[in-house]
Write an enzyme that holds these catalytic residues in place. Structure first.
Site, PDB file in Angstrom:
ATOM      1  N   SER A 191       0.678  -1.704   0.105  1.00  0.00           N
ATOM      2  CA  SER A 191       0.066  -0.058   0.229  1.00  0.00           C
ATOM      3  C   SER A 191       1.241   1.213   0.068  1.00  0.00           C
ATOM      4  O   SER A 191       2.393   0.941   0.699  1.00  0.00           O
ATOM      5  CB  SER A 191      -0.722  -0.282   1.206  1.00  0.00           C
ATOM      6  OG  SER A 191      -1.092   1.911   1.547  1.00  0.00           O
ATOM      7  N   TYR A 204      -1.860  -1.215  10.671  1.00  0.00           N
ATOM      8  CA  TYR A 204      -2.381  -1.908   8.987  1.00  0.00           C
ATOM      9  C   TYR A 204      -1.243  -0.883   8.130  1.00  0.00           C
ATOM     10  O   TYR A 204      -0.663  -1.532   7.701  1.00  0.00           O
ATOM     11  CB  TYR A 204      -3.440  -0.875   8.609  1.00  0.00           C
ATOM     12  CG  TYR A 204      -3.559  -1.191   7.450  1.00  0.00           C
ATOM     13  CD1 TYR A 204      -4.255  -2.470   6.190  1.00  0.00           C
ATOM     14  CD2 TYR A 204      -3.671  -0.163   6.017  1.00  0.00           C
ATOM     15  CE1 TYR A 204      -4.030  -2.418   5.648  1.00  0.00           C
ATOM     16  CE2 TYR A 204      -3.497  -0.434   4.796  1.00  0.00           C
ATOM     17  CZ  TYR A 204      -4.225  -1.325   4.565  1.00  0.00           C
ATOM     18  OH  TYR A 204      -4.254  -1.681   2.694  1.00  0.00           O
TER      19      TYR A 204
HETATM   20  P1  NAD Z   1     -11.882  -5.904  -0.415  1.00  0.00           P
HETATM   21  O1  NAD Z   1     -12.255  -5.672   1.346  1.00  0.00           O
HETATM   22  O2  NAD Z   1     -12.436  -6.220  -1.906  1.00  0.00           O
HETATM   23  O3  NAD Z   1     -10.836  -7.168  -0.640  1.00  0.00           O
HETATM   24  C1  NAD Z   1     -10.253  -7.218   0.881  1.00  0.00           C
HETATM   25  C2  NAD Z   1     -10.899  -8.544   0.753  1.00  0.00           C
HETATM   26  O4  NAD Z   1      -9.939  -9.610   2.288  1.00  0.00           O
HETATM   27  C3  NAD Z   1     -12.185  -8.894   1.064  1.00  0.00           C
HETATM   28  O5  NAD Z   1     -12.888  -8.720   0.519  1.00  0.00           O
HETATM   29  C4  NAD Z   1     -11.763 -10.460   2.224  1.00  0.00           C
HETATM   30  O6  NAD Z   1     -12.310 -11.658   1.504  1.00  0.00           O
HETATM   31  C5  NAD Z   1     -10.465 -10.694   2.562  1.00  0.00           C
HETATM   32  N1  NAD Z   1     -10.038 -11.092   3.625  1.00  0.00           N
HETATM   33  C6  NAD Z   1     -10.302 -10.091   5.006  1.00  0.00           C
HETATM   34  N2  NAD Z   1      -9.306 -10.739   5.869  1.00  0.00           N
HETATM   35  C7  NAD Z   1      -9.416 -12.101   5.570  1.00  0.00           C
HETATM   36  C8  NAD Z   1      -9.218 -13.342   5.946  1.00  0.00           C
HETATM   37  N3  NAD Z   1      -9.293 -13.305   8.050  1.00  0.00           N
HETATM   38  N4  NAD Z   1      -9.804 -14.144   5.461  1.00  0.00           N
HETATM   39  C9  NAD Z   1      -9.692 -14.372   4.670  1.00  0.00           C
HETATM   40  N5  NAD Z   1      -9.754 -13.295   3.435  1.00  0.00           N
HETATM   41  C10 NAD Z   1      -9.915 -12.151   4.378  1.00  0.00           C
HETATM   42  O7  NAD Z   1     -10.784  -4.419  -0.700  1.00  0.00           O
HETATM   43  P2  NAD Z   1      -9.108  -4.216  -1.808  1.00  0.00           P
HETATM   44  O8  NAD Z   1      -9.078  -2.918  -1.116  1.00  0.00           O
HETATM   45  O9  NAD Z   1      -9.768  -4.567  -2.330  1.00  0.00           O
HETATM   46  O10 NAD Z   1      -8.038  -5.183  -0.789  1.00  0.00           O
HETATM   47  C11 NAD Z   1      -7.485  -5.540  -0.999  1.00  0.00           C
HETATM   48  C12 NAD Z   1      -5.595  -5.282  -0.767  1.00  0.00           C
HETATM   49  O11 NAD Z   1      -5.588  -3.556  -1.407  1.00  0.00           O
HETATM   50  C13 NAD Z   1      -5.826  -5.428   1.210  1.00  0.00           C
HETATM   51  O12 NAD Z   1      -4.759  -6.111   1.311  1.00  0.00           O
HETATM   52  C14 NAD Z   1      -5.829  -3.927   1.153  1.00  0.00           C
HETATM   53  O13 NAD Z   1      -5.279  -3.674   2.456  1.00  0.00           O
HETATM   54  C15 NAD Z   1      -5.095  -3.448  -0.384  1.00  0.00           C
HETATM   55  N6  NAD Z   1      -5.556  -2.184  -0.807  1.00  0.00           N
HETATM   56  C16 NAD Z   1      -6.204  -1.493  -0.161  1.00  0.00           C
HETATM   57  C17 NAD Z   1      -6.294   0.352  -0.556  1.00  0.00           C
HETATM   58  C18 NAD Z   1      -7.803   0.846  -0.517  1.00  0.00           C
HETATM   59  O14 NAD Z   1      -7.643   1.397  -1.282  1.00  0.00           O
HETATM   60  N7  NAD Z   1      -8.893  -0.373  -1.435  1.00  0.00           N
HETATM   61  C19 NAD Z   1      -5.530   1.022  -0.227  1.00  0.00           C
HETATM   62  C20 NAD Z   1      -4.221   0.171  -0.317  1.00  0.00           C
HETATM   63  C21 NAD Z   1      -3.819  -1.384  -0.008  1.00  0.00           C
END
Ligand code: NAD
Ligand code: MG
Length: 299
Positions: A191, A204
């Site tokens: 991230s 985080y």
């Molecule tokens: P999202 O909520 O769609 O995806 C996150 C997913 O993590 C969930 O759908 C869930 O299936 C999974 N998850 C969480 N805890 C879990 C567990 N204990 N066991 C199995 N699965 C689990 O959101 P997203 O933003 O697409 O997130 C995906 C990645 O992107 C993450 O690693 C997040 O940290 C990273 N990210 C997101 C952003 C943002 O702004 N959305 C920014 C930087 C990084």
């Protein structure tokens, strides 16, 4: 959200919605189907070119957000898929399973909690037995819970964040590498928080810094095996992670306003980067972090 064409030349500032957004609290992990506007995961737009034909990929967090966009893209590029998500996300996962089936590839749903080491080992074992092997591991699942003060940040939350974001990646990489042939790839999801940490993400942000360092170190360790390891560093992306506790609701209203492009990214805007890092096209790229941030540098 209107159908987007990802391929025609256009002004990227106007390609997708920007603030202000409605407040829309959900309990974690949240569902994409309950977001307003609904995120664009490339459902209507992503075009595959056979770049992953015959590869076998395990994707965590595959029900929603970035993971869903990657699942759609990988399927349309010809990869067979193992899809992991939490059992409570079955409603989102059903939509993904249909989209992936429409692409005509072999896909298996393997829901379960990756904060459990035994489950992570089982996830890789089942991927290998169901798909016949594993060529690509994409660690996308993540936990983000905003807490204003260190005084209120519990040990339980700190540990759960690290188990989900860091330990699970370690367990899955370790198990997958036992089966991976030369040419295989691992893609982790770090991230902008690894580089520019927010005050309210005291668990985080360091978990993401750990992912970045792990990616650099593992890439060096497994280069002699012909396995490449890279990471993607998203900026603000419109996914259920954010309104389900990742940000306070007042920040959801202005989500994306802090980046030069003045809007959040959509999951569909990340999928092509994961595809290129998974495919042989990126054969000399390893230990790299690719920012998709709307203009804030990952330094
Ligand atoms: P999202 O909520 O769609 O995806 C996150 C997913 O993590 C969930 O759908 C869930 O299936 C999974 N998850 C969480 N805890 C879990 C567990 N204990 N066991 C199995 N699965 C689990 O959101 P997203 O933003 O697409 O997130 C995906 C990645 O992107 C993450 O690693 C997040 O940290 C990273 N990210 C997101 C952003 C943002 O702004 N959305 C920014 C930087 C990084
Ligand atoms: Mg989800």
């Amino acid at each position: 959200m209107a159908t987007q064409n990802q391929y025609s030349m256009q002004d990227p500032l106007k390609q997708y919605p920007g603030p202000n957004f409605e407040r829309q609290p959900q309990s974690p992990p949240g569902l994409a189907k309950d977001m307003n506007p609904r995120p664009d995961h490339g459902e209507q737009s992503y075009q595959g070119f056979g770049r992953l034909k015959g590869r076998r990929a395990l994707i965590t967090g595959a029900d929603s957000g970035i993971g869903r966009a990657v699942a759609i893209a990988f399927a349309r590029e010809g990869a067979d898929l193992a899809l992991n998500y939490l059992p409570s996300e079955e409603a989102d996962a059903q939509e993904v399973r249909k989209l992936v089936a429409d692409a005509g590839v072999n896909a298996v749903a393997l829901p379960g909690d990756i904060s459990d080491e035994a489950f992570c080992r089982e996830l890789v074992t089942r991927t290998v037995s169901e798909l016949g092997g594993i060529d690509i591991l994409v660690n996308i699942a993540g936990k983000q819970t905003s807490v204003e003060s260190i005084a209120e940040l519990t040990t339980e939350q700190f540990e759960a964040t690290f188990r989900t974001n860091v330990f699970a990646m370690f367990w899955l990489c370790k198990a997958a590498l036992e089966h991976m042939p030369p040419g295989a790839t691992i893609i982790n999801t770090t991230s902008i928080q690894s580089y520019q940490p927010s005050a309210s993400l005291l668990d985080y942000a360091p978990s993401k810094a750990a992912i970045t360092a792990f990616t650099h170190a593992l890439a060096k360790q497994v280069a002699p095996k012909g396995v490449r390891v890279n990471a993607v560093a998203p900026g603000p992306i419109w996914t259920p992670l954010q309104p389900s506790g990742g940000q306070p609701q007042e920040k959801i209203e202005v989500f994306g306003s802090e980046v030069p492009m003045k809007r959040p990214g959509q999951p569909a805007e990340l999928a092509p980067i994961y595809v290129v890092l998974a495919s042989q096209e990126s054969s000399f790229v390893t230990g790299e972090v690719y920012g998709v941030t709307g203009g804030n540098p990952i330094t």
